[in-house]
Design a protein around this motif. Structure first.
Motif, PDB file in Angstrom:
ATOM      1  N   ASP A  69       0.835  -1.190   0.000  1.00  0.00           N
ATOM      2  CA  ASP A  69       0.000   0.000   0.000  1.00  0.00           C
ATOM      3  C   ASP A  69       0.881   1.256   0.000  1.00  0.00           C
ATOM      4  O   ASP A  69       1.731   1.430   0.881  1.00  0.00           O
ATOM      5  CB  ASP A  69      -0.893  -0.006   1.248  1.00  0.00           C
ATOM      6  CG  ASP A  69      -1.859   1.168   1.297  1.00  0.00           C
ATOM      7  OD1 ASP A  69      -1.977   1.892   0.289  1.00  0.00           O
ATOM      8  OD2 ASP A  69      -2.489   1.355   2.358  1.00  0.00           O
ATOM      9  N   LYS A 108       5.275   5.239   4.027  1.00  0.00           N
ATOM     10  CA  LYS A 108       6.288   5.139   5.077  1.00  0.00           C
ATOM     11  C   LYS A 108       6.329   3.731   5.655  1.00  0.00           C
ATOM     12  O   LYS A 108       7.412   3.146   5.837  1.00  0.00           O
ATOM     13  CB  LYS A 108       5.986   6.166   6.172  1.00  0.00           C
ATOM     14  CG  LYS A 108       6.974   6.158   7.319  1.00  0.00           C
ATOM     15  CD  LYS A 108       6.649   7.267   8.321  1.00  0.00           C
ATOM     16  CE  LYS A 108       7.602   7.248   9.511  1.00  0.00           C
ATOM     17  NZ  LYS A 108       7.309   8.363  10.461  1.00  0.00           N
ATOM     18  N   ARG A 109       5.166   3.154   5.926  1.00  0.00           N
ATOM     19  CA  ARG A 109       5.116   1.780   6.459  1.00  0.00           C
ATOM     20  C   ARG A 109       5.697   0.788   5.459  1.00  0.00           C
ATOM     21  O   ARG A 109       6.423  -0.150   5.842  1.00  0.00           O
ATOM     22  CB  ARG A 109       3.675   1.405   6.808  1.00  0.00           C
ATOM     23  CG  ARG A 109       3.114   2.135   8.020  1.00  0.00           C
ATOM     24  CD  ARG A 109       1.816   1.503   8.488  1.00  0.00           C
ATOM     25  NE  ARG A 109       0.745   1.638   7.490  1.00  0.00           N
ATOM     26  CZ  ARG A 109      -0.095   2.650   7.436  1.00  0.00           C
ATOM     27  NH1 ARG A 109       0.011   3.658   8.299  1.00  0.00           N
ATOM     28  NH2 ARG A 109      -1.042   2.679   6.519  1.00  0.00           N
ATOM     29  N   THR A 110       5.399   0.987   4.193  1.00  0.00           N
ATOM     30  CA  THR A 110       5.918   0.094   3.156  1.00  0.00           C
ATOM     31  C   THR A 110       7.439   0.171   3.071  1.00  0.00           C
ATOM     32  O   THR A 110       8.119  -0.860   2.953  1.00  0.00           O
ATOM     33  CB  THR A 110       5.286   0.452   1.795  1.00  0.00           C
ATOM     34  OG1 THR A 110       3.905   0.084   1.817  1.00  0.00           O
ATOM     35  CG2 THR A 110       5.976  -0.266   0.652  1.00  0.00           C
ATOM     36  N   LEU A 169       9.523   1.015   5.464  1.00  0.00           N
ATOM     37  CA  LEU A 169      10.103   0.412   6.671  1.00  0.00           C
ATOM     38  C   LEU A 169      10.025  -1.107   6.623  1.00  0.00           C
ATOM     39  O   LEU A 169      10.927  -1.800   7.112  1.00  0.00           O
ATOM     40  CB  LEU A 169       9.390   0.947   7.915  1.00  0.00           C
ATOM     41  CG  LEU A 169       9.660   2.411   8.265  1.00  0.00           C
ATOM     42  CD1 LEU A 169       8.735   2.877   9.377  1.00  0.00           C
ATOM     43  CD2 LEU A 169      11.124   2.614   8.664  1.00  0.00           C
ATOM     44  N   ALA A 170       8.957  -1.639   6.017  1.00  0.00           N
ATOM     45  CA  ALA A 170       8.763  -3.095   5.988  1.00  0.00           C
ATOM     46  C   ALA A 170       9.535  -3.771   4.867  1.00  0.00           C
ATOM     47  O   ALA A 170       9.807  -4.983   4.935  1.00  0.00           O
ATOM     48  CB  ALA A 170       7.274  -3.404   5.839  1.00  0.00           C
ATOM     49  N   ILE A 183      12.831   8.584   8.127  1.00  0.00           N
ATOM     50  CA  ILE A 183      13.253   7.184   8.088  1.00  0.00           C
ATOM     51  C   ILE A 183      14.574   6.994   7.354  1.00  0.00           C
ATOM     52  O   ILE A 183      14.982   5.857   7.094  1.00  0.00           O
ATOM     53  CB  ILE A 183      12.175   6.291   7.426  1.00  0.00           C
ATOM     54  CG1 ILE A 183      11.907   6.768   5.982  1.00  0.00           C
ATOM     55  CG2 ILE A 183      10.884   6.306   8.249  1.00  0.00           C
ATOM     56  CD1 ILE A 183      10.982   5.849   5.207  1.00  0.00           C
ATOM     57  N   ASP A 225       1.500   8.028   4.951  1.00  0.00           N
ATOM     58  CA  ASP A 225       1.725   7.099   6.062  1.00  0.00           C
ATOM     59  C   ASP A 225       1.871   5.668   5.567  1.00  0.00           C
ATOM     60  O   ASP A 225       2.718   4.909   6.066  1.00  0.00           O
ATOM     61  CB  ASP A 225       0.577   7.188   7.076  1.00  0.00           C
ATOM     62  CG  ASP A 225       0.640   8.441   7.929  1.00  0.00           C
ATOM     63  OD1 ASP A 225       1.732   9.056   7.997  1.00  0.00           O
ATOM     64  OD2 ASP A 225      -0.390   8.813   8.525  1.00  0.00           O
ATOM     65  N   ALA A 226       1.042   5.289   4.593  1.00  0.00           N
ATOM     66  CA  ALA A 226       1.142   3.937   4.034  1.00  0.00           C
ATOM     67  C   ALA A 226       2.476   3.743   3.326  1.00  0.00           C
ATOM     68  O   ALA A 226       3.112   2.682   3.442  1.00  0.00           O
ATOM     69  CB  ALA A 226      -0.012   3.689   3.067  1.00  0.00           C
ATOM     70  N   GLN A 236      16.954   4.720   9.130  1.00  0.00           N
ATOM     71  CA  GLN A 236      16.406   3.376   9.328  1.00  0.00           C
ATOM     72  C   GLN A 236      16.456   2.529   8.066  1.00  0.00           C
ATOM     73  O   GLN A 236      16.594   1.304   8.141  1.00  0.00           O
ATOM     74  CB  GLN A 236      14.956   3.479   9.815  1.00  0.00           C
ATOM     75  CG  GLN A 236      14.819   4.033  11.229  1.00  0.00           C
ATOM     76  CD  GLN A 236      13.380   4.389  11.555  1.00  0.00           C
ATOM     77  OE1 GLN A 236      12.939   5.507  11.291  1.00  0.00           O
ATOM     78  NE2 GLN A 236      12.646   3.441  12.114  1.00  0.00           N
TER      79      GLN A 236
END
Length: 264
Positions: A128, A136-138, A140-141, A166, A133-134, A169
């Motif tokens: 996604d 950013k999560r993608t 990081l994952a 990020i 925000d989605a 990270q």
């Protein structure tokens, strides 16, 4: 000659341009050397046969990124004095070359607007990225991240990733891909996700384009053409650039995933 009809030009104002091109072509055919960056490549290659048939001029084409230090990068080519009639590249990088006196002042013409997209290997799950925000999560994952060495990659690595908080990270799992399409390393599975101009991702086999970056993360890049001071055929270069910016080129531009810079 009816290779490009008046209907394709889509505007009465294109008729004088057509007549001028025909006059230039009849006068004497020449080789026009063009170096284009990846963002405009797919549209340009589709347009080359029509332009050559229209003018009888031969377009000698080479490729290189808008920025960077690789041997074929446009700024490096001009730094070593390479004779080039037309360069097509990211607008900010072209402006830098104009400031440096390597591209003629007043020769810049905007051609297209380009959007950054994300790709995964064909058949892989599509993460996604519909919101910031989605995205950013993608990021990081993801197990690994690839981005280009040109305009889109510079933006991602120096602006977007730090803006998302990020950068550190994801630093160890991210890599700049120099001089090669990002889609290629995604297609082989070497990298899980990759970012580049959508027009550069589209021609690559073995990948799925997840979509463009969401609002708030997207960076629209204008690709423009200019005439280097090393040009040997500046008048023919000018005629080519005007044609590439005209409605005659719009169909190929849109097909490649770009938007004409000056369309209404």
């Amino acid at each position: 000659m009816n290779i490009i009809s008046h209907r394709k030009f889509g505007a009465r104002g294109a008729l004088p341009l057509l007549c001028a091109l025909l006059a230039i072509g009849v006068a004497r055919a020449d080789e026009i050397k063009v170096v284009t960056s990846g963002g405009f490549t797919a549209a340009y290659l589709e347009l080359v046969p029509a332009y050559e048939a229209l003018t009888h001029n031969k377009l000698v084409t080479e490729f290189g990124p808008s920025m960077g230090t690789t041997h074929n990068a446009i700024p490096i080519r001009l730094e070593r004095g390479e004779s080039i009639d037309v360069v097509i590249m990211a607008g900010p990088a072209l402006n830098d070359l104009i400031t440096q006196g390597k591209v003629r002042a007043g020769s810049r013409v905007d051609l297209v607007k380009s959007y950054i997209g994300m790709a995964v290997k064909a058949g892989a799950p599509r993460p996604d990225i519909s919101t910031v925000d989605a995205l950013k999560r993608t990021l990081l994952a993801a197990k690994s991240i690839a981005y280009s060495d040109s305009a889109s990659g510079v933006y991602l690595s120096t602006e977007l990733f730090p803006k998302l908080g990020i950068a550190e990270q994801i630093k160890a799992k991210s890599r700049k891909i120099e001089a090669d399409p990002v889609g290629g390393v995604v297609a082989t599975g070497e990298f899980e996700i990759g970012f580049q101009q959508i027009s550069e991702l589209r021609p690559v086999k073995g990948i799925d384009i997840v979509g463009p970056l969401p609002p708030g993360a997207q960076r629209v890049t204008v690709f423009a053409a200019g005439i280097p001071t090393t040009a040997t055929h500046p008048e023919r270069a000018k005629a080519l650039i005007e044609w590439l910016a005209s409605p005659a080129a719009y169909r190929a531009i849109k097909k490649s995933g770009l938007e004409p810079a000056n369309s209404k």
